[in-house]
Structure formats: C-alpha cells, structure tokens
Design a protein around this motif. Sequence first.
Motif, PDB file in Angstrom:
ATOM      1  N   UNK A 160       8.715  -6.110  85.923  1.00 61.55           N
ATOM      2  CA  UNK A 160       9.252  -4.751  85.837  1.00 61.55           C
ATOM      3  C   UNK A 160       8.718  -4.043  84.592  1.00 61.55           C
ATOM      4  N   UNK A 161       7.615  -4.541  84.055  1.00 59.51           N
ATOM      5  CA  UNK A 161       6.937  -3.798  82.991  1.00 59.51           C
ATOM      6  C   UNK A 161       7.325  -4.196  81.577  1.00 59.51           C
ATOM      7  N   UNK A 162       8.050  -5.303  81.432  1.00 57.09           N
ATOM      8  CA  UNK A 162       8.477  -5.717  80.091  1.00 57.09           C
ATOM      9  C   UNK A 162       7.572  -6.832  79.585  1.00 57.09           C
TER      10      UNK A 162
ATOM     11  N   UNK B 299      12.128   1.141  81.416  1.00 56.34           N
ATOM     12  CA  UNK B 299      11.465   0.678  80.198  1.00 56.34           C
ATOM     13  C   UNK B 299      10.112   1.332  79.968  1.00 56.34           C
ATOM     14  N   UNK B 300       9.270   1.333  81.014  1.00 57.46           N
ATOM     15  CA  UNK B 300       7.907   1.836  80.817  1.00 57.46           C
ATOM     16  C   UNK B 300       7.867   3.346  80.612  1.00 57.46           C
TER      17      UNK B 300
ATOM     18  N   UNK C 139      13.632  -1.112  91.567  1.00 59.64           N
ATOM     19  CA  UNK C 139      12.200  -0.887  91.801  1.00 59.64           C
ATOM     20  C   UNK C 139      11.884   0.608  91.792  1.00 59.64           C
TER      21      UNK C 139
ATOM     22  N   UNK D   2      16.906   1.022  74.877  1.00 65.07           N
ATOM     23  CA  UNK D   2      15.767   0.428  75.573  1.00 65.07           C
ATOM     24  C   UNK D   2      15.512  -1.018  75.159  1.00 65.07           C
TER      25      UNK D   2
ATOM     26  N   UNK E 245       9.194  -9.449  83.464  1.00 67.76           N
ATOM     27  CA  UNK E 245       7.746  -9.320  83.302  1.00 67.76           C
ATOM     28  C   UNK E 245       7.162  -8.426  84.396  1.00 67.76           C
TER      29      UNK E 245
ATOM     30  N   UNK F 132      10.130   4.870  78.654  1.00 72.45           N
ATOM     31  CA  UNK F 132      10.856   5.161  77.420  1.00 72.45           C
ATOM     32  C   UNK F 132      10.029   4.722  76.220  1.00 72.45           C
TER      33      UNK F 132
ATOM     34  N   UNK G 120      11.576   2.436  88.393  1.00 74.61           N
ATOM     35  CA  UNK G 120      10.297   2.306  87.687  1.00 74.61           C
ATOM     36  C   UNK G 120       9.335   3.437  88.059  1.00 74.61           C
TER      37      UNK G 120
ATOM     38  N   UNK H  76      18.251  -3.602  76.338  1.00 74.03           N
ATOM     39  CA  UNK H  76      18.171  -3.924  77.769  1.00 74.03           C
ATOM     40  C   UNK H  76      16.972  -4.805  78.059  1.00 74.03           C
TER      41      UNK H  76
ATOM     42  N   UNK I 133      -2.049  -8.790  83.153  1.00 70.29           N
ATOM     43  CA  UNK I 133      -0.782  -9.505  83.313  1.00 70.29           C
ATOM     44  C   UNK I 133       0.225  -8.636  84.065  1.00 70.29           C
ATOM     45  N   UNK I 134       1.274  -9.239  84.620  1.00 70.42           N
ATOM     46  CA  UNK I 134       2.224  -8.498  85.453  1.00 70.42           C
ATOM     47  C   UNK I 134       2.784  -7.244  84.789  1.00 70.42           C
ATOM     48  N   UNK I 135       3.172  -7.330  83.490  1.00 75.69           N
ATOM     49  CA  UNK I 135       3.834  -6.160  82.903  1.00 75.69           C
ATOM     50  C   UNK I 135       2.898  -4.964  82.827  1.00 75.69           C
TER      51      UNK I 135
ATOM     52  N   UNK J  38       5.762  -1.733  91.693  1.00 74.51           N
ATOM     53  CA  UNK J  38       7.116  -2.280  91.565  1.00 74.51           C
ATOM     54  C   UNK J  38       7.419  -3.106  92.796  1.00 74.51           C
ATOM     55  N   UNK J  39       8.343  -4.051  92.661  1.00 74.61           N
ATOM     56  CA  UNK J  39       8.618  -4.944  93.778  1.00 74.61           C
ATOM     57  C   UNK J  39      10.094  -5.286  93.854  1.00 74.61           C
TER      58      UNK J  39
ATOM     59  N   UNK K 210       2.789  -3.375  86.255  1.00 74.14           N
ATOM     60  CA  UNK K 210       3.980  -2.544  86.479  1.00 74.14           C
ATOM     61  C   UNK K 210       3.790  -1.195  85.804  1.00 74.14           C
ATOM     62  N   UNK K 211       3.187  -1.194  84.631  1.00 72.99           N
ATOM     63  CA  UNK K 211       2.954   0.062  83.918  1.00 72.99           C
ATOM     64  C   UNK K 211       1.990   0.961  84.689  1.00 72.99           C
TER      65      UNK K 211
ATOM     66  N   UNK L 193       1.241  -8.538  92.211  1.00 74.15           N
ATOM     67  CA  UNK L 193       1.940  -8.177  90.968  1.00 74.15           C
ATOM     68  C   UNK L 193       1.374  -8.915  89.761  1.00 74.15           C
TER      69      UNK L 193
ATOM     70  N   UNK M 160      17.099  -0.534  82.888  1.00 74.07           N
ATOM     71  CA  UNK M 160      16.127  -1.492  82.353  1.00 74.07           C
ATOM     72  C   UNK M 160      14.747  -1.252  82.953  1.00 74.07           C
ATOM     73  N   UNK M 161      14.736  -0.770  84.205  1.00 73.85           N
ATOM     74  CA  UNK M 161      13.452  -0.516  84.856  1.00 73.85           C
ATOM     75  C   UNK M 161      12.810   0.773  84.357  1.00 73.85           C
TER      76      UNK M 161
END
Lengths: 370, 258
Positions: free
Chosen positions: A229-231, B108-109, B169, A211, A227, B111, B172, A214, B75-77, B85-86, B80-81, B54, B105-106
């Motif tokens: 995409x949740x990072x 992420x939230x 997208x 994780x 940013x 994991x 996520x 990536x 903030x954007x992240x 998603x876009x 997304x949580x 977003x 990678x998507x």
Amino acid sequence: MSSNIRPSGVFDTSYAQDIALNRTRADKWLSNGLFLLLLLLPLLSSDGPLGLNIVPTLWIGTLNRIAIFVIAVQGLNVLTGYCGQISLGHAAFMAVGAYTGAILGRQLGMTFWLALPIAALVTGLVGLIFGLPSLRVKGFYLAMATLAAQFIIPWLLRYPLEPLTNGSRPLDVPVPTLFGISFAADGAMFYIIIPAAVFLSLAARNMLRSRVGRALISVRDNDIAAEQMGINVFNYKLLAFFVAAMFAGIAGCLAAYNTNSVSLDTFLLDQSIAMLAMLVIGGAGYPLGPMFGVTLVLLLQQIIIPSLIPPLNNVLPGLLPFINSVNIYAALSPLIFGAALAIFLVFNPRGLAHRWEIIKIAWKLRPFSH
Amino acid sequence: MVNSAAKLHVDNISLGFGGIKALQNVGFTVGHGEIVAVIGPNGAGKTSLINSITGFYRPQTGAIRLDGVDITPLPPYKRAQLGIARTFQNIALYTNMTALDNLMAARHIHMKANAFTSAIFYGLARREEIANRQRVEEIVDFLEMENIRKAIVGNLSYGLRKRVELGRALALEPTLLLLDEPMAGMNVEEKEDMARFILDIHERQKMTIVLIEHDMGLVMDISQRVVAIDFGRKIAEGTPDEIKQDEHVIKAYLGQEI
Ligand SMILES: Nc1ncnc2c1ncn2[C@@H]1O[C@H](COP(=O)(O)OP(=O)(O)OP(=O)(O)O)[C@@H](O)[C@H]1O
Ligand SMILES: [Mg+2]
C-alpha cells in the motif's frame, strides 16, 4: 477504541473537531488544569520559595523518576507498541544518552541545554545502527539481535571507553544552570523533567494520530499489506528505532543530570526488561500505556513493597525460617514484585490503558448504556 | 513488441518456487479502463500473478510494464506510488485500526508529514489530516460504510472486511486496481453489492481493473475480457463468451460447471 464513543449529547461538527485530542471544552480545561496542578506541586514542598511543607519532597523525587521513565517507555511504545518491533536493548540506549550528556557536560563543559539534544541525537543514531537487523529478522529473532545492543553497549562503555566514562565506577555529572539559576534540588529539576515528559508524550501522541503513526501501526498489523500500500516498511522500522532510542537517550540524560551521577549498573538487562514490563502492564500501543505502567511499577517498587516488608518481617521468620531477616528485603521484593505483575497481567492482559478505555466508555455512555 | 498504449503489460513472466512452477511464460495486456478477469482452477497461479504485478513476488524471467514503463526492478511500495493498488484473497487489513484509519493509512502516498511535522501536528500535519479525511469520507459514502467507519476492523464480519479492503485500495487513488477474489465467501446479497461497487468504480472513474474470480456467472456479468490460466500457463484469452466455449478452459474445469 474510545475514540468511537462520544459522551452522550456531544456531536462532532467538523473533521477538525473529530481529530482533536480534547474534543470538548471540559476536556480541555481538565487536561490543562491537571498540568497546572502538577506544576504547582514543588512550590508546596519544602524545596519551594514559600517554605511550605504540604507536599513531601520525597514525592517530588518520585515524580521526577516516574517522568524520566515515562519518557523512556514512550519511546519503547513507539517501537514496540506502535511499530511492533521488540527491543531488549532499551536500557543500553538510556546509557548512551546518560553518558553522552554527562561527558559533554563534564569533559567539554558544555551547557546542559545543548548536551541534552546532542545526547538525544547520538542515541538516536546508535539506535538506528542496532535497528538494522530488523531489515531481515522479526519477532523473537529481532529480540535476540537487540539483546546484542544490551551487551555490546555497556561493555564498550565499561572497557574501551573507560577513560571517558570512568568504567564501572560512577561518573559525576554537573548541575544544570540557566541564567544563574541552579537546578540542583529535586524541586528544580522537576521543572525540566515534567515539561519534557509532557512535551514528548504529546509528540508521541501526535505522531500516532497522523501519517507517520498510521504507517508504523500498518507495519505492526500487516507488514506485507503495508508494503503493497505504498509504505516503505524498512524505513519506518528504522525510524521507530531512531525515535525510540532518542527518547531513551533523553531519559538517560535527564536521569544523569537529575541524580548528578551516572553508573553503568542502572542500565543493564534487568532494566530493559523492567521497561518492557512497564509497557505491557500499562498497555502497549496505547498513548497512556507508558504513564500507567511506569507509575504502577515504580510505586510498587519504591513505595508499596518497601512498606509491606516490615510487617511481613514480623510474621515470616516463624513461617518461613529459611528467610533471614537481615536480607529480607532482597529476598522478598522481587518475589512480591513478580507476583504483583503476574496478577496484573492475568486480569489486564491488554494493559491498564485498555481497562481505562473501557471505564471511560462506560462513563461517557451514561445515562444511556445501550 | 511493447504496447505502450496498454495500461498493464505482463510480458511473458515465469515464476518458480523451488520445484514448483507457479507461472510459466504468462503474458497478456490490459488496456486503459478495461476490466479483465483472470480465471483458473485452485492453485493455477492467479494469486502469484497478482503478486508478481505488485512486486511482492519477483518473476525469474519476463517483465511487468505499467503505462509502457518497465517496473520489474521496483519494490512493492514504489509500484503502489505509481498507482497500483490491490485487495487480498485472505483479507490483509490492519486489524487493530478502525475502518477509517485503514483508509487513511492508504492515503500515505498522498501525504507529506514526516516524523517531525507529525509530532508537532499543528500546521502541516493537521491540515493534511483534514484534507485527506475529506477524500476518505467520499469513499466511505460511496461504499456505504458510514456506520462502520469507527469500528475496529478485526471485529467486523467477513463481508464488511472485504468491503473495507476495497475502500483501502480505492483510498490510494490507484490507476490500476487488482482484486483477488473480491467476492469469495460472501452471501448472494454481499456479492451483488460488491459487483455493483466494482462496476461503479469502473464506470465513474474509468479505472483499469484486473480481477480474479471463480464464479463464471459474475465473470460474465462484470468483465470485458478473460484470461484463463491452468498449472501456471495461460490457456486461453478472449471475451467471456469465447472463454465459455474454449475447449482448454472446459477441460481445465472438467467435471465442474462453468
Ligand atoms: N510463497 C510460495 N511458496 C511456495 N509455493 C507457492 C508460493 N505461493 C504460491 N505457491 C504455489 O504456486 C502455485 C500457485 O499458487 P497461487 O496461490 O498463485 O494459486 P491460485 O490460482 O491463486 O489458487 P487459489 O484459487 O487457490 O487461490 C501453487 O502450487 C502454490 O502452492
Ligand atoms: Mg489465489
């Protein structure tokens, strides 16, 4: 890139196998075997208990130095190769680790085994502070901000902290011991340094395939998308600075205990740039990049170029009369070194590790090359 | 008047860049499970609208509400949580990663591994790699990307990159999907595939979707409602048929076939 190519006839049957580092039993035997072979080397040198002299002790010392720089450059790879943040202050972080470890061992009489992790942590925190500008600036401007670390840290160590660091003069460092065994000889330090390098390289490799890795690469490849995409981009940049500095701190501390002395002039800007060069030549962003880059550069600097100078010395004075044979080494080695690096980069712009992947793919696909 | 039943409430947002007024008092709502198309001529402010949802852009006035909750300060992240998603008009993939890793990678939230457990790998990190890989493979199957999963996305064709971006997208697992011109620049066959995927996502997952699209034919086929904007203002809102007849829309697209 090679991960998408399998040896002919090898098929993954589970996701677990697909993400394993050694996909086949042969791979596993090969990597474990190489590691064991490496660990045997000091036993075959005159440092070993068997009194053999098959491996020159010089090699052991060179391998130690290579491994120390592999650790430092692995850290730089996390920061620059994976996360895409350039740092010109990596040598200064090594200095922090070296002096922290040395002072803890010398002034406080702390055992090396405790001084090392503390030095790593302290350096990581220092790296975090100098990573703060990455919140606002990128690329070239960030490089300039990290250059500040490369000037401020040695200055602090030289003047305000002189009572602790001995300033410009070298500082003696004690010999690590464990259960009465003293790690004075190169052949003994080898058993601290090599496992540390292997362990930390594996840690970096593992981070890359999960994780966190990536997320770091997402930040490098497209921070705006990452940013959204949740990072948390800023957190990951700081994490990269922390990890990079921590690796540099460990390398610095090991270097101090390896030579039993620390001196500031080994941690200056030229060393930071040399480490960036090692990374780029080896292949930034490839797990094997640091190994290739450090080995090539150190072999070039310490073995190949010195052995080239004497024969050149015989031809050159007639050819280039302005080169004085007294300081021919100082005159020629940067020249040959620079030329060698330039040639390597022209032919391997993405680094040796990338070339290695291409070779591996060709090898794996045989006998069916299409 | 907060409509707490709405999935998304764009509450009269205004956004300016220096002298340029990209959005002026734009407001509309999107219900749960609805597909809404946003149309408008070039430079109308469609992408700015998505960027405001977003959190990439910060409107000077107005608010964005998700499930009735004001997310304007986030903030954007963090958005997304919360399940937004876009995709991007000018594809914004992680170019040097494989298609599979872009999707992973998507995750992420979803994991947990941190730097330490990632470095150790065995145990938590490995287990969650495998579990999330399974979810990602379902998306790979659904989007028919089996043969490109291990390809570096920078080397893929434009149409396939758009598809990977849709996959990223979806990976996520959003509850609100924003698609910025998902079919622009594609050939007819690729457009049909993409339209089929979007409709499938909507039907099977009851996903709420906001999509920007120029092709009015496609907008008619796909969307349930249309919001038209021009020069940063909302000029019309209604069913596709109503929009086709709307005089403001016809004027905005004057000389163009809609
Ligand atoms: N970051 C920015 N800085 C300055 N101006 C911007 C910025 N982003 C958008 N704009 C301006 O805002 C207006 C709306 O742009 P936007 O990209 O939202 O339009 P659009 O409807 O998506 O157009 P297109 O159909 O061409 O994609 C344009 O005038 C654009 O120049
Ligand atoms: Mg746009």
